[in-house]
Structures are given as structure tokens and as C-alpha cells.
Scaffold this active site. Sequence first.
Site, PDB file in Angstrom:
ATOM      1  N   SER A  51       6.563  -3.244   5.510  1.00 22.51           N
ATOM      2  CA  SER A  51       4.454  -3.213   5.286  1.00 22.51           C
ATOM      3  C   SER A  51       4.238  -2.271   5.715  1.00 22.51           C
ATOM      4  O   SER A  51       4.635  -1.157   5.302  1.00 22.51           O
ATOM      5  CB  SER A  51       4.760  -5.272   5.460  1.00 22.51           C
ATOM      6  OG  SER A  51       2.849  -5.214   4.973  1.00 22.51           O
ATOM      7  N   ASP A  94       6.373  -8.351  -5.309  1.00 21.18           N
ATOM      8  CA  ASP A  94       6.001  -8.819  -4.125  1.00 21.18           C
ATOM      9  C   ASP A  94       4.269  -8.360  -3.796  1.00 21.18           C
ATOM     10  O   ASP A  94       3.639  -7.940  -5.010  1.00 21.18           O
ATOM     11  CB  ASP A  94       6.196  -6.963  -2.864  1.00 21.18           C
ATOM     12  CG  ASP A  94       5.747  -6.913  -1.798  1.00 21.18           C
ATOM     13  OD1 ASP A  94       5.467  -7.803  -1.263  1.00 21.18           O
ATOM     14  OD2 ASP A  94       6.477  -6.393  -0.716  1.00 21.18           O
ATOM     15  N   HIS A  98       7.021 -10.763  -0.299  1.00 22.22           N
ATOM     16  CA  HIS A  98       6.884 -10.012   0.823  1.00 22.22           C
ATOM     17  C   HIS A  98       8.261  -9.593   2.285  1.00 22.22           C
ATOM     18  O   HIS A  98       8.175 -10.467   3.075  1.00 22.22           O
ATOM     19  CB  HIS A  98       5.562 -10.046   1.328  1.00 22.22           C
ATOM     20  CG  HIS A  98       4.991  -8.794   2.299  1.00 22.22           C
ATOM     21  ND1 HIS A  98       5.296  -7.129   1.547  1.00 22.22           N
ATOM     22  CD2 HIS A  98       4.293  -8.466   3.556  1.00 22.22           C
ATOM     23  CE1 HIS A  98       4.406  -6.719   2.093  1.00 22.22           C
ATOM     24  NE2 HIS A  98       3.749  -7.070   3.200  1.00 22.22           N
TER      25      HIS A  98
END
Length: 537
Positions: free
Chosen positions: A210, A462, A491
Site C-alpha cells: 500500500s 483491491d 488489499h
Amino acid sequence: MKRLARLLATSGLLAAALPGLATPSASAAPTTPAYLRQTPAWHRCSPDRPAAYECATLKVPLDYQRPEGRTLNLAISRMKSENPAKRRGVLLLNPGGPGTPGLYRPIRTNADMPKDVRDRYDLIGFDPRGLGESSPISCGDLSEAEVGAGGAYRPETFASDVSWARGIADKCREKSGDVIPYITTRNTARDMDVIRAALGERTISYLGYSYGTYLGAVYSQMFPERTDRFVLDSGVDPGRVWRGMIQAWGTGAEPAFERWTRWAAERSDTYGLGATPEEVSATFWALVARADRDPIIHYGEKMTGDAIRADPWLFFDAHAASVVIKSIKASADQAPQPPGGTAPGASGKGADRKGPGAQSPLGAVRAAGPGVDAGGASEGPDATPAGNATAVYWAVVCGDTDSWPRDPEQYARDAARDKVKHPLYGDFASNIKPCAFWQRPLEPATPMKTRADVLTVQNEWDPMTPLGTGRGLHQALKGSRMVLTLGGEGHGVYLSNPTACANTPVNAYLSTGRLPAKDVTCHNPPPTPDPEGAGAR
């Protein structure tokens, strides 16, 4: 999934041009700055943690242009390879954020990583500057409404939104204004190089999720000669930092919503939301309109239309979305709750928050923003006080780039436009943020100009770094390869699911250093049937 400044004379300058950041050489050893000549004093992190899990604290300059000035603590951790014969070096870990600590990460990665890959690395965790054990910053006492990334846009409440954003910026400046300008991704990348030097390594390998993908990308541009095997999982598009990344939550939610309507329509006998995608969509928007007129009492709490659509990530999980919307519909119809109905949040907390997901039926589970990693909300050993996470979140998001509009009316215009273009979440994403009132950044954003032979990894579905932003990261990093999991949900890809098809190419890269010859597209094994008995999820 859940919550979310501070100029070099020339935007193209790399770290090597900054005082004390030139690549050290044998002949230049006497001039190597002190912060690159540290030796960690390792100790057992805690009696209740594994003995192999060790911690230490380094000192890093607050301002790398003034390296002899004020310093910050940088908490680091490690779990060493147990096979010296196979050891290649160190693997730094970052779970995401901004505002998510990583000190505990080696324990989680050690448990999940295959042994033949694990043997090759010492696993290195760290709390990024300003966070957790690394000289934490604060914005003072923040109300529940001040923890999150902003609310829905309505003309009649926009003045209140402006006050909310200005208030957070003012509190952060008042409480930590002398440090916040230096809590940026570029400085965290410099800190990573201090860790490298302290460990006595010529290069580092890296696994970042991320926000950690952007941090890794920035490091690869600032220290290309120090970049070894880098895996960037669930990609942040460098061209969208940071307002564009938040807006991607709005654009990315729309195809997920359409996919959900098809899924629910195929199971209309189970969920009763409509027999066609159009009927399912109409059911949802009728609930939103009804709740806007007269809030729906759902598990004892009033739920507005804005609250129903406050969680754009809900619809990336078609089964969960169907259960939740069926439950809200039962409340609206004053019918008995179906089995498995979901109450808003956990214990109703978060109803007054302005963060994504905070007002949603799954707010406590899915809210994104400060303090969230690729596996969801940080809890247990990874937990960080909300005030600290929020301060770091805005410091980075506002301080990394000067692209944020400074005119509040620009946000109003953009939010009104995006409420029409992306009705599920567009106005939330484009509404005003504290960055409108943040001080100007001290440095420009990092241009992605240097070749980076790294591996990017992405799920098709995602919710927080949608497919478009993952592709943007891959395209920005010339020389990279991408592993895309078609049909993949959630995610975070690598190690999040032991059967994920992406694990094989990532393991191969971390083991051999050889990138795939071309981009890889794979399909996960079929999922298990959903508990409602309505077929595969």
C-alpha cells in the site's frame, strides 16, 4: 479497510546532491556523516515476544540538510536468518499507511513466509519517523469527528467541512509544527538508508504494501544503487499522490458496485435485493434516498444516506455487501433482521467520524486512513494511538506534494462534480481536506525517472489501491514487472492468502532476484461457497 506541508531549489535533485547523502566510499570514509556510522545496540524487544525478535534505536536527523542539528529516534527490529549459508542480506518491511507502524512486522512475516525464502534474509521492521516508537508526533486532542479522511459534500454543510479541515491543520501546527514539515516520504526513505548503513549492508531488499509501495518507489529513485530486490504490493500511483489517490477510492468503487449488483442479482432468492443488476442498484439507491429523508434505525442507531455510502470498499466484497444491504433493507422495512445481519460498526463506534467507512455499516472493520495496513486496521502489537496515526497521515499526505488546492471553493466545485460522476463516494473523496490549510512542503514530490527493476503486485479488486493505481505504479517505474491476480480481492496480495497465485512468482523473485520475463497474470483457485449457500463468492 479504514483512515486517512512542508523545497529544494531544483526538483530533479537526488539524495546524493544533499549534504551528507553522497554514496560513501573507502577514500571518503572520514567524511561519512555520523548518522551513517551507527552501530545498533540490539536487545530482546520484550519478554513476551520471541527471543529472536530484537529491537534497537537509531538516531536520524530531523532535517537532512542540517544533519548536525536536532535528531529523532528511529525504532528498528529484526529477526535474523537462521541459515547463514543461504542468507543474502536484509529485507526491510513496511505494512502501509501512512500512519501504520511496522516494528512488529518481522514476527508476522516470519510466520507467513516460506522457509526457503525466509532463510535468505534478516527481516527488518521499523516504525517510520514520527510514529509509534519513533519520536511520535501528535495533533493534540482530536475529537471523534477529526479522526478520518473527510465526510460527504453538501452545500449546506460545506462551511462546517472547511472548519473541520482548518481545525485539524491548526491543531497539528500548534502541537507539532516544528517536526511535522519533516515527516515526509522522502525523509523516511533517507531513514531507510540510515538503517541500511547501520546494518552494514551495501544494498537492501524490501517488501512494502500500500503506502509502502510509494515509499519503496521513492527509495528506488533516491538510492538506485542501494536498491536490491523490491516487492511493491498493492500499488500507489506516484502520479496521483496524494489527492488523486484519495479520489481513486471514488472512481474505483464504481466498477466494484456494478460487479456487486450482478452478483446479488444472480442470488436474488437469497438476498432479495432484485432479480437484475438494475433492480439491485435501484434497491440500494432507494435505501440511500429513504435514509436521507428519514434516517433508518439500524440496530438502534440512526443511519443516513451518507452513512450507507460512506464505505466505498464494502462493494469490493460482494457477499459482505449483500449481507449488509439486506440487513439495512430489513431495518428500513421494519422487518425482522435476517441471520447474519450486520450492525453498524463495532458497538456503534465511529458514527460521528468523518473518515471513510467510519459512518458505514462495517465502519469498524473497513474504515481506511490513518493506522491501517494492507491487512486492515492495525490491532494488538501493531496498534498506534489514533491521534499519532492521524498526525502522521496528514503530515505525509499534505507534506509530500504541493499539488493540493488552497482555495476551499475548488474543493466544493470538485466535490459537487464528482458527486454526479461517481455518486457512491466521489464527493467524499473530493471534499476539502486539512491539506488545504497545511504549510507548503519543504521539497517537491519525487519524480520517477530512474529505471527500477522491481516487482509490483496487485489484486484486480483491491478496494484501497484500485487496479488503476497499481497499473500507474507499474507504468511509472521503468523496468518493473507486474503480477496481477485476476479476480483477486482485498488489499494486500503476497502472503495474505496461502493459496494466492501471486505467491509463486514473488517467492521466485525474492529467492533468485530474477524478474519475470514479462508481466504475469494469474487466477486464484476457486473460492469456497459462501455461508448463505448461494454458490461461490
